[in-house]
Each structure stands twice: as C-alpha cells, then as structure tokens.
Motif scaffolding. Structure first.
Motif, PDB file in Angstrom:
ATOM      1  N   LEU A   1       0.814  -0.994  -0.107  1.00 39.95           N
ATOM      2  CA  LEU A   1      -0.194  -0.086  -0.111  1.00 39.95           C
ATOM      3  C   LEU A   1       0.923   1.257  -0.055  1.00 39.95           C
ATOM      4  CD1 LEU A   1      -2.601   1.786   0.777  1.00 39.95           C
ATOM      5  CD2 LEU A   1      -2.076   1.337   3.175  1.00 39.95           C
ATOM      6  N   LEU A   2       0.533   2.260  -0.952  1.00 45.30           N
ATOM      7  CA  LEU A   2       1.337   3.568  -1.153  1.00 45.30           C
ATOM      8  C   LEU A   2       0.603   4.640  -0.540  1.00 45.30           C
ATOM      9  CD1 LEU A   2       4.057   4.736  -1.633  1.00 45.30           C
ATOM     10  CD2 LEU A   2       3.398   4.728  -4.123  1.00 45.30           C
ATOM     11  N   ALA A   3       0.741   5.267   0.547  1.00 44.85           N
ATOM     12  CA  ALA A   3       0.091   6.238   0.751  1.00 44.85           C
ATOM     13  C   ALA A   3       0.893   7.697   0.631  1.00 44.85           C
ATOM     14  CB  ALA A   3      -0.261   6.203   2.386  1.00 44.85           C
TER      15      ALA A   3
ATOM     16  N   ALA B   1      -5.491  -0.736   3.305  1.00 41.33           N
ATOM     17  CA  ALA B   1      -4.878  -1.884   3.726  1.00 41.33           C
ATOM     18  C   ALA B   1      -5.808  -3.090   3.948  1.00 41.33           C
ATOM     19  CB  ALA B   1      -4.131  -1.349   5.056  1.00 41.33           C
ATOM     20  N   ARG B   2      -7.075  -2.917   4.866  1.00 38.06           N
ATOM     21  CA  ARG B   2      -7.841  -4.023   5.042  1.00 38.06           C
ATOM     22  C   ARG B   2      -8.303  -4.563   3.701  1.00 38.06           C
ATOM     23  NH1 ARG B   2     -10.714  -1.704  10.196  1.00 38.06           N
ATOM     24  NH2 ARG B   2      -9.918  -2.972  11.797  1.00 38.06           N
ATOM     25  N   GLU B   3      -8.901  -3.528   2.824  1.00 38.69           N
ATOM     26  CA  GLU B   3      -9.525  -3.984   1.490  1.00 38.69           C
ATOM     27  C   GLU B   3      -8.588  -4.796   0.651  1.00 38.69           C
ATOM     28  OE1 GLU B   3     -12.010  -2.144  -2.306  1.00 38.69           O
ATOM     29  OE2 GLU B   3     -11.440  -0.946  -0.548  1.00 38.69           O
ATOM     30  N   ALA B   4      -7.295  -4.344   0.566  1.00 39.87           N
ATOM     31  CA  ALA B   4      -6.131  -4.692  -0.443  1.00 39.87           C
ATOM     32  C   ALA B   4      -5.495  -5.917   0.491  1.00 39.87           C
ATOM     33  CB  ALA B   4      -5.210  -3.990  -1.012  1.00 39.87           C
ATOM     34  N   ASP B   5      -5.496  -6.088   1.695  1.00 39.17           N
ATOM     35  CA  ASP B   5      -4.839  -7.426   2.224  1.00 39.17           C
ATOM     36  C   ASP B   5      -3.354  -7.142   1.971  1.00 39.17           C
ATOM     37  OD1 ASP B   5      -4.467  -9.445   3.976  1.00 39.17           O
ATOM     38  OD2 ASP B   5      -4.810 -11.161   2.166  1.00 39.17           O
ATOM     39  N   VAL B   6      -2.934  -5.956   2.408  1.00 42.49           N
ATOM     40  CA  VAL B   6      -1.434  -5.775   2.244  1.00 42.49           C
ATOM     41  C   VAL B   6      -0.638  -6.414   3.056  1.00 42.49           C
ATOM     42  CG1 VAL B   6      -2.207  -3.548   1.021  1.00 42.49           C
ATOM     43  CG2 VAL B   6      -1.535  -3.541   3.316  1.00 42.49           C
ATOM     44  N   ASP B   7       0.840  -6.497   2.741  1.00 41.58           N
ATOM     45  CA  ASP B   7       1.952  -7.139   3.472  1.00 41.58           C
ATOM     46  C   ASP B   7       2.451  -5.758   3.984  1.00 41.58           C
ATOM     47  OD1 ASP B   7       1.432  -9.876   2.739  1.00 41.58           O
ATOM     48  OD2 ASP B   7       2.183  -9.183   0.894  1.00 41.58           O
ATOM     49  N   VAL B   8       2.716  -4.863   3.361  1.00 45.49           N
ATOM     50  CA  VAL B   8       3.414  -3.630   3.589  1.00 45.49           C
ATOM     51  C   VAL B   8       2.954  -2.273   3.332  1.00 45.49           C
ATOM     52  CG1 VAL B   8       5.944  -2.683   3.486  1.00 45.49           C
ATOM     53  CG2 VAL B   8       5.548  -5.092   3.129  1.00 45.49           C
TER      54      VAL B   8
END
Length: 212
Positions: free
Chosen positions: A16-18, A54-61
């Motif tokens: 995820l990139l914010a 982050a929840r929706e995409a089930d990210v690692d980092v």
C-alpha cells in the motif's frame, strides 16, 4: 525454494502506498512495480484512508508519507499497528527530522527512509521489514541520537501546534478547552525548554526538529 527473506520465491509482496502528492505517488508506484516480487495493490492520498485501504487490499507492507491530510503518516502507522499488526509499516519523509524518526518508531513503524533514497534501497527495505528487520536511514539515526529526546510534553506540543497559526491566547484556550492561564503556562514552559524568545521561535524550532 525460498528467498533470502524466508518467503516463498514466487510470493509477491503486496504494498500500500500512501502519499498526498499524486506525481510522487505514481513515480514511487512505477519504480516499485519494476521489482518482480513487489506489487503496489493500493494507493491513497490521505492518512485517514490508510487503514480501510490496507484491509481491503490485504497488504503486506504499507509505505506512508509523513505529511498527509486527514491523518499524518505517523498517526496512520499507529492506527495500522493497532488494528493490523501483521502489516509492516515503512515511513517515508522529505525532511529528515530526528523527532519524526523517534515518533515513527514509537508508532510501530519498522523502517524510516527519506523519499529520495534510491529505488533499490526502498525495495530492499520492503523485503527486510517483511522478514522482521528494522531499516533506518543511517544519517537520520545518527542525527536522532545527537539530538536527544523531545523535551516537550504532549500538552505542550498540542498548544504549540495550535499556536502555529498565530491564534491569541484566548482563541487557543477556547479551541483547546483550557483556561488562558493554562495556555500561557504551557507556552512559557515550551519557550524555556527550547531556549527561544517567543512562541513563534518555539514553533519554528520544534518543527525543524520534528517535535510537532
């Protein structure tokens, strides 16, 4: 077969990139997308959108910029660490302020890097934090050690942040639900601790050191 970080060789790391600046965000996403084992699966421009994405995409980092509307990257890191502790957080900054490094680590971030770091260094940091390592820019780490701890209390920081816009003591008192005398005391103590002459200088010094 496994990779050096202990993950399966064919496992793609979901990131995820914010970042609130669209061009910077797209550039970082493009650079990371060149890595065969990294995929940017979510992008947001606000700190208060991080947890849901982050929840929706089930990210690692999660790679989080510090300065974002809605919520700072440090605040978003703390929220992520509490709600999704398996997600590893990398905090990115334009300005290497020592106070930000301390705050980032206390919020649960596993890495702290400047945005202009080489793409290979950023990609390596993503892999390392997922493997359980910490990654801190060496120059920032040295500066943080030399600077020492933030001398301001949470309340003093809150009052200084509110005073940054030039509000009067009466306006600060109303906004923070404090008495004017209490506001004056917090400002006076902060000014003394930072060894400056007035509130404007206190705000400037605290910002430069990453203490606000």
């Amino acid at each position: 077969m496994t990779s050096d970080d202990g993950r399966g060789a064919d496992k793609v790391i979901k990131v995820l990139l914010a970042e609130d600046q669209g061009m910077v965000r797209e550039a970082l996403a493009a650079l990371l997308g060149l890595e065969p084992d990294i995929e940017v699966v979510a992008q947001v421009g606000r700190g208060d959108e991080v947890l849901a994405a982050a929840r929706e995409a089930d990210v690692d980092v999660a790679l989080l910029d510090i300065e974002m509307p809605g919520r700072t990257g440090i605040e978003a890191a703390a929220e992520l660490s509490a709600a999704l502790p398996a997600v590893k957080v990398v905090v990115l900054t334009t300005f290497g302020r020592p106070g930000h490094l301390r705050d980032a680590m206390e919020s649960g971030a596993r890495a702290f890097l400047v945005k202009d770091a080489p793409a290979a260094q950023l990609a390596a940091a993503v892999r390392k934090v997922l493997a359980g390592e910490r990654v801190i820019d060496p120059a920032l780490a040295a500066a943080a050690l030399a600077e020492g701890a933030n001398p301001l209390t949470d309340r003093e920081r809150e009052v200084l942040r509110a005073a940054a816009g030039g509000a009067t003591n009466a306006e600060l008192a109303a906004a923070l639900h404090l008495s004017q005398g209490t506001v004056r005391n917090y400002l006076s103590t902060a000014i003394q601790k930072l060894a400056v002459r007035n509130r404007a200088e206190a705000v400037g010094v605290a910002r430069d050191k990453g203490w606000l």
